[in-house]
Motif scaffolding. Structure first.
Motif, PDB file in Angstrom:
ATOM      1  N   HIS A  22       0.875  -1.164   0.000  1.00 21.41           N
ATOM      2  CA  HIS A  22       0.000   0.000   0.000  1.00 21.41           C
ATOM      3  C   HIS A  22       0.921   1.226   0.000  1.00 21.41           C
ATOM      4  O   HIS A  22       2.014   1.158   0.559  1.00 21.41           O
ATOM      5  N   PRO A  23       0.508   2.344  -0.619  1.00 18.60           N
ATOM      6  CA  PRO A  23       1.365   3.537  -0.583  1.00 18.60           C
ATOM      7  C   PRO A  23       1.859   3.850   0.833  1.00 18.60           C
ATOM      8  O   PRO A  23       1.092   3.724   1.784  1.00 18.60           O
ATOM      9  N   ALA A  25       4.087   2.266   2.610  1.00 14.06           N
ATOM     10  CA  ALA A  25       4.577   1.160   3.442  1.00 14.06           C
ATOM     11  C   ALA A  25       6.096   1.046   3.370  1.00 14.06           C
ATOM     12  O   ALA A  25       6.722   0.458   4.246  1.00 14.06           O
ATOM     13  N   GLY A  26       6.693   1.612   2.276  1.00 17.87           N
ATOM     14  CA  GLY A  26       8.162   1.595   2.196  1.00 17.87           C
ATOM     15  C   GLY A  26       8.702   0.916   0.948  1.00 17.87           C
ATOM     16  O   GLY A  26       9.864   0.520   0.919  1.00 17.87           O
ATOM     17  N   LYS A  27       7.902   0.842  -0.112  1.00 19.89           N
ATOM     18  CA  LYS A  27       8.348   0.180  -1.346  1.00 19.89           C
ATOM     19  C   LYS A  27       9.558   0.892  -1.953  1.00 19.89           C
ATOM     20  O   LYS A  27      10.543   0.257  -2.312  1.00 19.89           O
ATOM     21  N   THR A  28       9.463   2.219  -2.045  1.00 18.58           N
ATOM     22  CA  THR A  28      10.574   2.968  -2.639  1.00 18.58           C
ATOM     23  C   THR A  28      11.834   2.795  -1.805  1.00 18.58           C
ATOM     24  O   THR A  28      12.921   2.586  -2.334  1.00 18.58           O
ATOM     25  N   THR A  29      11.667   2.880  -0.489  1.00 23.05           N
ATOM     26  CA  THR A  29      12.815   2.764   0.407  1.00 23.05           C
ATOM     27  C   THR A  29      13.459   1.390   0.269  1.00 23.05           C
ATOM     28  O   THR A  29      14.677   1.287   0.122  1.00 23.05           O
ATOM     29  N   LYS A  48      14.025   7.705  -4.933  1.00 22.01           N
ATOM     30  CA  LYS A  48      13.121   8.589  -4.210  1.00 22.01           C
ATOM     31  C   LYS A  48      12.901   9.890  -4.973  1.00 22.01           C
ATOM     32  O   LYS A  48      11.789  10.394  -5.054  1.00 22.01           O
ATOM     33  N   LYS A  51      10.100  10.556  -7.151  1.00 22.94           N
ATOM     34  CA  LYS A  51       8.789  10.860  -6.588  1.00 22.94           C
ATOM     35  C   LYS A  51       8.630  12.348  -6.322  1.00 22.94           C
ATOM     36  O   LYS A  51       7.549  12.881  -6.268  1.00 22.94           O
ATOM     37  N   HIS A  93      -0.335   4.753  -5.435  1.00 21.78           N
ATOM     38  CA  HIS A  93      -0.969   6.077  -5.346  1.00 21.78           C
ATOM     39  C   HIS A  93      -1.988   6.273  -6.457  1.00 21.78           C
ATOM     40  O   HIS A  93      -2.653   5.334  -6.868  1.00 21.78           O
ATOM     41  N   ASP A 146      11.227  -0.127  13.618  1.00 19.80           N
ATOM     42  CA  ASP A 146      11.828   0.889  14.498  1.00 19.80           C
ATOM     43  C   ASP A 146      10.768   1.816  15.075  1.00 19.80           C
ATOM     44  O   ASP A 146      11.045   2.628  15.951  1.00 19.80           O
ATOM     45  N   SER A 257      13.530  -3.000   9.057  1.00 16.43           N
ATOM     46  CA  SER A 257      13.322  -1.565   8.980  1.00 16.43           C
ATOM     47  C   SER A 257      14.080  -1.068   7.760  1.00 16.43           C
ATOM     48  O   SER A 257      15.305  -0.896   7.804  1.00 16.43           O
ATOM     49  N   ALA A 258      13.334  -0.901   6.673  1.00 24.96           N
ATOM     50  CA  ALA A 258      13.988  -0.603   5.394  1.00 24.96           C
ATOM     51  C   ALA A 258      14.792   0.680   5.451  1.00 24.96           C
ATOM     52  O   ALA A 258      15.868   0.770   4.867  1.00 24.96           O
ATOM     53  N   ILE A 259      14.294   1.662   6.173  1.00 28.38           N
ATOM     54  CA  ILE A 259      14.930   2.980   6.146  1.00 28.38           C
ATOM     55  C   ILE A 259      16.377   2.913   6.619  1.00 28.38           C
ATOM     56  O   ILE A 259      17.235   3.630   6.112  1.00 28.38           O
TER      57      ILE A 259
HETATM   58  P1  G4P Z   1       6.158   3.843  -0.724  1.00 28.13           P
HETATM   59  O1  G4P Z   1       7.161   3.824  -1.840  1.00 28.13           O
HETATM   60  O2  G4P Z   1       5.676   2.476  -0.356  1.00 28.13           O
HETATM   61  O3  G4P Z   1       5.045   4.800  -0.912  1.00 28.13           O
HETATM   62  O4  G4P Z   1       6.905   4.310   0.616  1.00 28.13           O
HETATM   63  P2  G4P Z   1       8.276   5.067   0.828  1.00 28.13           P
HETATM   64  O5  G4P Z   1       9.413   4.148   0.635  1.00 28.13           O
HETATM   65  O6  G4P Z   1       8.272   6.339   0.085  1.00 28.13           O
HETATM   66  O7  G4P Z   1       8.144   5.325   2.377  1.00 28.13           O
HETATM   67  C1  G4P Z   1       7.085   6.081   2.925  1.00 28.13           C
HETATM   68  C2  G4P Z   1       7.544   6.798   4.167  1.00 28.13           C
HETATM   69  O8  G4P Z   1       7.915   5.840   5.160  1.00 28.13           O
HETATM   70  C3  G4P Z   1       8.775   7.649   3.960  1.00 28.13           C
HETATM   71  O9  G4P Z   1       8.683   8.742   4.853  1.00 28.13           O
HETATM   72  C4  G4P Z   1       9.903   6.753   4.385  1.00 28.13           C
HETATM   73  O10 G4P Z   1      11.040   7.467   4.780  1.00 28.13           O
HETATM   74  C5  G4P Z   1       9.251   6.044   5.551  1.00 28.13           C
HETATM   75  N1  G4P Z   1       9.860   4.730   5.830  1.00 28.13           N
HETATM   76  C6  G4P Z   1      10.161   3.738   4.970  1.00 28.13           C
HETATM   77  N2  G4P Z   1      10.710   2.694   5.610  1.00 28.13           N
HETATM   78  C7  G4P Z   1      10.743   3.020   6.915  1.00 28.13           C
HETATM   79  C8  G4P Z   1      11.206   2.347   8.087  1.00 28.13           C
HETATM   80  O11 G4P Z   1      11.714   1.229   8.073  1.00 28.13           O
HETATM   81  N3  G4P Z   1      11.047   3.013   9.275  1.00 28.13           N
HETATM   82  C9  G4P Z   1      10.516   4.271   9.348  1.00 28.13           C
HETATM   83  N4  G4P Z   1      10.412   4.818  10.538  1.00 28.13           N
HETATM   84  N5  G4P Z   1      10.080   4.925   8.263  1.00 28.13           N
HETATM   85  C10 G4P Z   1      10.195   4.317   7.067  1.00 28.13           C
HETATM   86  P3  G4P Z   1       8.145  10.161   4.413  1.00 28.13           P
HETATM   87  O12 G4P Z   1       8.276  11.017   5.607  1.00 28.13           O
HETATM   88  O13 G4P Z   1       6.813  10.028   3.779  1.00 28.13           O
HETATM   89  O14 G4P Z   1       9.097  10.561   3.268  1.00 28.13           O
HETATM   90  P4  G4P Z   1      10.537  11.169   3.402  1.00 28.13           P
HETATM   91  O15 G4P Z   1      10.303  12.559   3.845  1.00 28.13           O
HETATM   92  O16 G4P Z   1      11.273  10.320   4.383  1.00 28.13           O
HETATM   93  O17 G4P Z   1      11.077  11.063   2.037  1.00 28.13           O
END
Ligand code: G4P
Length: 524
Positions: A22-23, A25-29, A48, A51, A93, A146, A257-259
């Motif tokens: 779902h948008p 959730a972290g696909k791009t990350t 990123k 986007k 999206h 996280d 935690s992908a980030i």
């Molecule tokens: P999407 O492609 O599925 O739509 O998701 P995307 O990777 O853009 O991630 C959506 C938001 O969730 C982003 O924050 C991203 O940084 C955050 N995120 C992804 N993986 C993790 C994780 O493991 N932990 C945490 N805490 N956050 C995560 P955003 O604020 O919407 O964008 P940005 O300002 O960071 O770019």
């Protein structure tokens, strides 16, 4: 020429998959972290930026630049530890479209990302349905550990209840959110600690769950909890079943935690071990094996105007068998005609390159001036066969459309016809006035339709969006009798088959209750 052994080796190396979620959730990350591990990008943030309206690659459609989103799915190819990996993007999206669904028919496995705080969300459900109907193996990555999220056991229960697939956790989180310490790998009996620096975190081997290192790093309470959870999983949880995994009936689940790339390298390693290499595909002449000498493939997507300076389209071909070689001759099953495949392209994270050779599982972009249609089969010999039509998917947005100027009628019909052949829209006519109704899976397709009708056919469009949300093919001799103007509307598809458009879920249920004997179908 590629010899048979070489071909088999190339096939064994390949993993072609899509990520569904779902948008947000972290696909791009996650995609970025995978590309980073594969050395495709040197720093994260590259994907990123696509986007965030900032990127300026000349060959994306103008509308993509304006909206800062990717309208059409792309393919990312990279190598990692001896594997060749193709990730097919599934746009979400507003740019959710039939392409998103169709892409799932060109992969050998799927990675499903779930946000630990949100659980299984609506778009994931829709995409999962397609994946499960086709028996595609599916790997689950529960992301954002996280952050404060739901209980891991509750998440597994939700996956089983809502999606109806058995889950098998490959690793298990130690704490969550603020107290998140890492994950315990049930198969390798290893622990990955969250506080390790860097994007390529590796796991630490431990003897068992009593290992003093574990208590020292994670604390007594969390280790006790982990021991309890693991015991419960071992005793009451599903047993690991490779056959069920390969047929999409059991999903291995990974927490991470992908980030911070946490859990990503180990996820990728397990994935590469377990995910299938390119599979045989059924055709009109029986099963086609990937290591057959004769080249074959099918078109699953056609993307228009990647370069606004030209009207060319790019047809995306998934190779099923044999070797693709630049300049080779192939036969198009639909017409029986031969073609020279002179300009194939492989896709990378941010660029495309000409390809000399490609193998089963690879996606090749073919320049197309109107030759191909969605679902076309290409075979490298005169003895053609067909992989069959790709299914259509139920549109959720509808609009009546017409040319603003009556003079443009001819161009209007031509454009509508071509865009429908390309699979960008579904076209219907109203029962009485013969008006054109178009149906799309995602709302942005309306804008793209309008943009392309203007740009490519020079027609300004008049739009009347409709409140309907569901299209169902109805099987009855007198469809007119079933029309109830408040809740549904009768239209005909291009083969003059009756279709009812329903305003909402309630109207659909109401119809089914009233007419239990009339079959309604989601696709043709
Ligand atoms: P999407 O492609 O599925 O739509 O998701 P995307 O990777 O853009 O991630 C959506 C938001 O969730 C982003 O924050 C991203 O940084 C955050 N995120 C992804 N993986 C993790 C994780 O493991 N932990 C945490 N805490 N956050 C995560 P955003 O604020 O919407 O964008 P940005 O300002 O960071 O770019």
């Amino acid at each position: 020429m590629t010899n048979h052994k070489e071909l088999q080796e190339e096939i064994k190396k390949r993993r072609t998959f899509a990520i569904i979620s779902h948008p947000d959730a972290g696909k791009t990350t996650l995609t970025e972290k995978l590309l980073f591990l594969g050395g495709q990008i040197r720093s994260t943030g590259t994907v990123k930026s696509r986007k965030s309206a900032k990127y300026a690659t000349s060959d994306w459609m103008e509308i993509e630049k304006q909206r800062g989103i990717s309208v059409t799915s792309s393919v990312m190819n990279f190598n990692y530890k001896g594997h060749t990996i193709n990730i097919l993007d599934t746009p979400g999206h507003e740019d959710f479209s039939e392409d998103t669904y169709r892409t799932l028919l060109a992969v050998d496995s799927v990675v499903m990302i779930i946000d630990a705080a949100k659980g299984v969300e609506s778009q994931t459900k829709k995409l999962f349905k397609v994946v499960s109907e086709h028996g595609i193996p599916i790997f689950t990555f529960i992301n954002k550990m996280d952050r404060q999220g739901r209980e891991p056991l509750e998440l597994l229960e939700e996956i089983e209840d809502v999606l109806g697939i058995e889950s098998y956790p490959m690793n298990w989180p130690i704490g969550i959110g603020q107290s998140f310490q890492g994950v315990y790998d049930r198969h390798q009996k290893a622990v990955e600690f969250y506080d390790t620096e860097g994007d390529n975190k590796q796991a630490m081997q431990i003897s068992d769950l009593e290992d003093p290192v574990l208590k020292e790093k994670a604390g007594e309470d969390l280790v006790n909890q982990l021991q309890e959870d693991v015991l419960l999983l071992d005793e009451a949880g599903a047993t690991y079943n490779e056959e069920a995994l390969q047929s999409g009936k059991q999903t291995p689940v990974f927490f991470g935690s992908a980030i911070s790339s946490f859990g990503v390298p180990t996820f990728l390693n397990h994935f590469l071990d377990l995910a299938p290499s390119p599979a045989p595909r059924e055709s009109s002449e029986g099963e086609v094996k990937p290591d057959e000498e004769t080249f074959s493939g099918f078109i699953f997507k056609i993307q228009a105007n990647m370069n606004p300076a030209h009207r060319d389209r790019v047809a995306f071909l998934r190779i099923v068998s044999g070797t693709f070689e630049k300049g080779m001759e192939a036969w198009l099953e639909r017409t029986g005609k031969s073609l020279k495949l002179s300009q194939g392209q492989l896709f990378f994270a941010s660029s495309r390159g000409n390809v000399e050779k490609a193998y089963p599982g690879d996606i090749v972009g073919l320049y197309d001036s109107g030759t191909y249609q969605i679902g076309d089969t290409l075979v490298g010999s005169k003895n053609v066969y067909s992989f069959g039509a790709l299914p259509t998917f139920p549109p959720e947005h509808f609009a009546k459309v017409r040319a603003q100027k009556a003079m443009k009628q001819k161009h209007f019909y031509k454009g509508v016809q071509q865009l429908s052949e390309e699979g960008a829209i579904q076209v219907y006519r109203t029962a009485h006035w013969d008006e054109i109704v178009i149906g799309v899976v995602g709302r942005l397709q309306f804008e793209i339709f309008e943009y392309r009708m203007k740009g490519e056919y020079n027609v300004d469009i008049q739009f009347d969006t409709m409140p309907h949300q569901h299209a169902r093919w109805i099987e009855t001799d007198n469809p007119e009798d079933k029309v109830d103007s408040i809740r549904n509307m009768l239209v005909y598809d291009q083969l003059k088959r009756p279709v009812l458009l329903f305003q909402n879920d309630f109207a659909l249920r109401w119809f089914k209750d009233k007419n239990p004997d009339i079959p309604l179908r989601e696709s043709r």
